[in-house]
Design an enzyme around this catalytic site. Structure first.
Site, mmCIF file in Angstrom:
data_model
loop_
_atom_site.group_PDB
_atom_site.id
_atom_site.type_symbol
_atom_site.label_atom_id
_atom_site.label_comp_id
_atom_site.label_asym_id
_atom_site.label_seq_id
_atom_site.Cartn_x
_atom_site.Cartn_y
_atom_site.Cartn_z
ATOM 1 N N LYS A 35 46.341 -26.929 51.136
ATOM 2 C CA LYS A 35 45.212 -26.046 51.496
ATOM 3 C C LYS A 35 44.674 -25.313 50.271
ATOM 4 O O LYS A 35 45.340 -25.267 49.231
ATOM 5 C CB LYS A 35 45.684 -25.042 52.549
ATOM 6 N N ARG A 131 51.746 -13.089 63.666
ATOM 7 C CA ARG A 131 50.398 -13.379 63.170
ATOM 8 C C ARG A 131 49.768 -14.403 64.116
ATOM 9 O O ARG A 131 48.816 -14.098 64.798
ATOM 10 C CB ARG A 131 50.482 -13.899 61.727
ATOM 11 N N TYR A 259 34.749 -2.714 28.002
ATOM 12 C CA TYR A 259 34.162 -1.832 29.011
ATOM 13 C C TYR A 259 35.027 -0.592 29.252
ATOM 14 O O TYR A 259 36.244 -0.692 29.410
ATOM 15 C CB TYR A 259 34.005 -2.566 30.338
ATOM 16 N N MET A 307 33.667 -10.508 32.634
ATOM 17 C CA MET A 307 33.415 -11.651 33.509
ATOM 18 C C MET A 307 33.747 -12.980 32.827
ATOM 19 O O MET A 307 34.332 -13.875 33.439
ATOM 20 C CB MET A 307 31.959 -11.655 33.982
HETATM 21 C C1 PLP Z 1 50.462 -21.882 53.498
HETATM 22 C C2 PLP Z 1 51.432 -22.220 54.538
HETATM 23 C C3 PLP Z 1 52.641 -22.834 54.186
HETATM 24 C C4 PLP Z 1 53.075 -23.036 52.756
HETATM 25 O O1 PLP Z 1 53.564 -21.804 52.282
HETATM 26 P P1 PLP Z 1 54.201 -21.656 50.827
HETATM 27 O O2 PLP Z 1 54.786 -20.296 50.805
HETATM 28 O O3 PLP Z 1 53.087 -21.821 49.856
HETATM 29 O O4 PLP Z 1 55.197 -22.734 50.718
HETATM 30 C C5 PLP Z 1 53.477 -23.225 55.202
HETATM 31 N N1 PLP Z 1 53.148 -23.013 56.502
HETATM 32 C C6 PLP Z 1 52.019 -22.399 56.869
HETATM 33 C C7 PLP Z 1 51.726 -22.188 58.306
HETATM 34 C C8 PLP Z 1 51.123 -21.978 55.908
HETATM 35 O O5 PLP Z 1 49.989 -21.363 56.274
#
Ligand code: PLP
Length: 368
Positions: A35, A131, A259, A307
């Site tokens: 992802k 969650r 800055y 930036m």
């Molecule tokens: C992102 C995610 C993972 C991977 O988590 P890491 O800590 O990067 O290994 C696993 N399961 C779910 C549901 C996630 O959203």
């Protein structure tokens, strides 16, 4: 010549880290989590690099999954948050995607859908993260309904640990007990409940659990643990973010740099200007003294990140000149290295955000 900023992506390190994730749980299969553009590393190229060894991938949305399909990836791809609209279901079935189901409307939509084939569904159990997912009672009711519906195949329990990165394993163990109790109850009714439990920190700390595990960050060679362990220390960093000095100047004692004049030269100081800034994803919260490597030598950030640039004190580095190699994180010539975790600690953030934050304008250069 172009702007000298690039993210080098070491695909053989990625493969090695993936194989380490497999070896840690030999009885389970490892889903490579890709992802957020593979945590900033380039999802399709990372998928291609793992194609012959990873049996499945995971992403956060159908858009991310379809981009992998369009690139020729044929493995199952898990949608970790399932679908956001019921209309995605026909594409999910057509494309062989596996979907999480975390809310009642998703289960209901699947039960009502008219699909060409049963869908691989991963029912989410809220074992304590609070969650996404169902309580034990809701989970059991949905499991029974889905199992009887003929609309799903190869159902799994999926759940997520809230504290697997911490040294204190007590809450993780509470979650494990919840999972075991739920599976036991369903098994008592004759339902086998295969499961997918571990993220990277759990992969690195639990001695095996589940039919599948889902490592993300560890594949990219960054340490997800509060305090690393032998396994996490063996991971190989995949990304090196590197640039060059595009200017070097001498600043007199008492002169401010950048800055807001946050840095004031305590003595006559040589300042190098690096072609990398927050517009590239480098964190503007980087504190005074955040380490960089200039010609492989550690040097402190001097002044606020801009930036497109940042400034670094190179007074102690004789070789520093225009064109000197600057490593923001990763490995430098001569065996020097700087971990993204250390940089993150100077930015009051975590390695996850720095890696995923590398902007599209930074070219990824893939090496293997
Ligand atoms: C992102 C995610 C993972 C991977 O988590 P890491 O800590 O990067 O290994 C696993 N399961 C779910 C549901 C996630 O959203």
């Amino acid at each position: 010549m172009s702007r000298p900023l690039r993210a080098l992506i070491d695909l053989s390190a990625l493969r090695e880290n993936y194989q380490r994730a497999c070896a840690l749980f030999p009885q389970s299969r490892a889903i490579a989590v890709l992802k957020a553009n593979a945590y900033g590393h380039g999802a399709l190229r990372c998928a291609k690099a793992l194609e012959d060894i990873a049996p499945a991938f995971a992403v956060a949305s159908i858009e991310e999954a379809l981009a992998l399909r369009a690139g020729g990836i044929t493995q199952p791809i898990v949608l970790l948050e399932g679908f956001f609209e019921a209309s995605e279901l026909s594409e999910i079935a057509r494309q062989g995607l596996w979907t999480a189901l975390h809310s009642q409307w998703q289960v209901d939509a699947l039960l009502e859908a008219d699909l060409p084939a049963p869908v691989h569904a991963w029912l989410k159990f809220d074992s304590g993260m609070h969650r996404l997912g169902f309580s034990a009672a809701e989970f059991a009711a949905n499991w029974r309904a889905l199992a009887a519906s003929g609309k799903v195949q190869d159902m799994h329990l999926i759940t997520h640990f809230a504290t697997a990165d911490l040294d204190d394993h007590r809450y993780r163990d509470v979650q494990l007990e919840q999972i075991a109790a739920l599976r036991g109850a369903l098994q008592h009714e004759g339902h086998e409940v295969p499961c997918c439990l571990a993220n990277s920190p759990a992969t690195l700390t639990l001695q095996g659990a589940g039919n599948w595990h889902r490592p993300g960050l560890m594949l990219y060679g960054a340490d997800p643990l509060e305090h690393g362990n032998t396994s996490s220390h063996a991971l190989k960093p995949v990304m090196t973010l590197e640039s060059e000095l595009i200017a070097v100047r001498d600043v007199a004692a008492g002169e401010p740099v950048g800055y807001g004049g946050r840095f004031v030269a305590p003595r006559a100081t040589r300042i190098g200007v690096v072609a990398c800034g927050y517009g590239d994803g480098y964190d503007r919260h980087a504190g005074e003294g955040t380490p960089l490597l200039v010609d492989g030598v550690r040097a402190p950030l001097a002044g606020r990140v801009s930036m497109d640039m940042m400034t670094v004190d190179v007074s102690h580095i004789e070789t520093a000149r225009i064109g000197s190699r600057v490593t923001l994180w990763g490995s430098a010539d001569g065996g020097a290295s700087l971990s993204v975790s250390e940089v993150a600690s100077w930015c009051d953030t975590i390695n996850y955000t720095l890696l995923t934050g590398v902007m599209p304008r930074v070219p990824r250069i893939f090496i293997s």
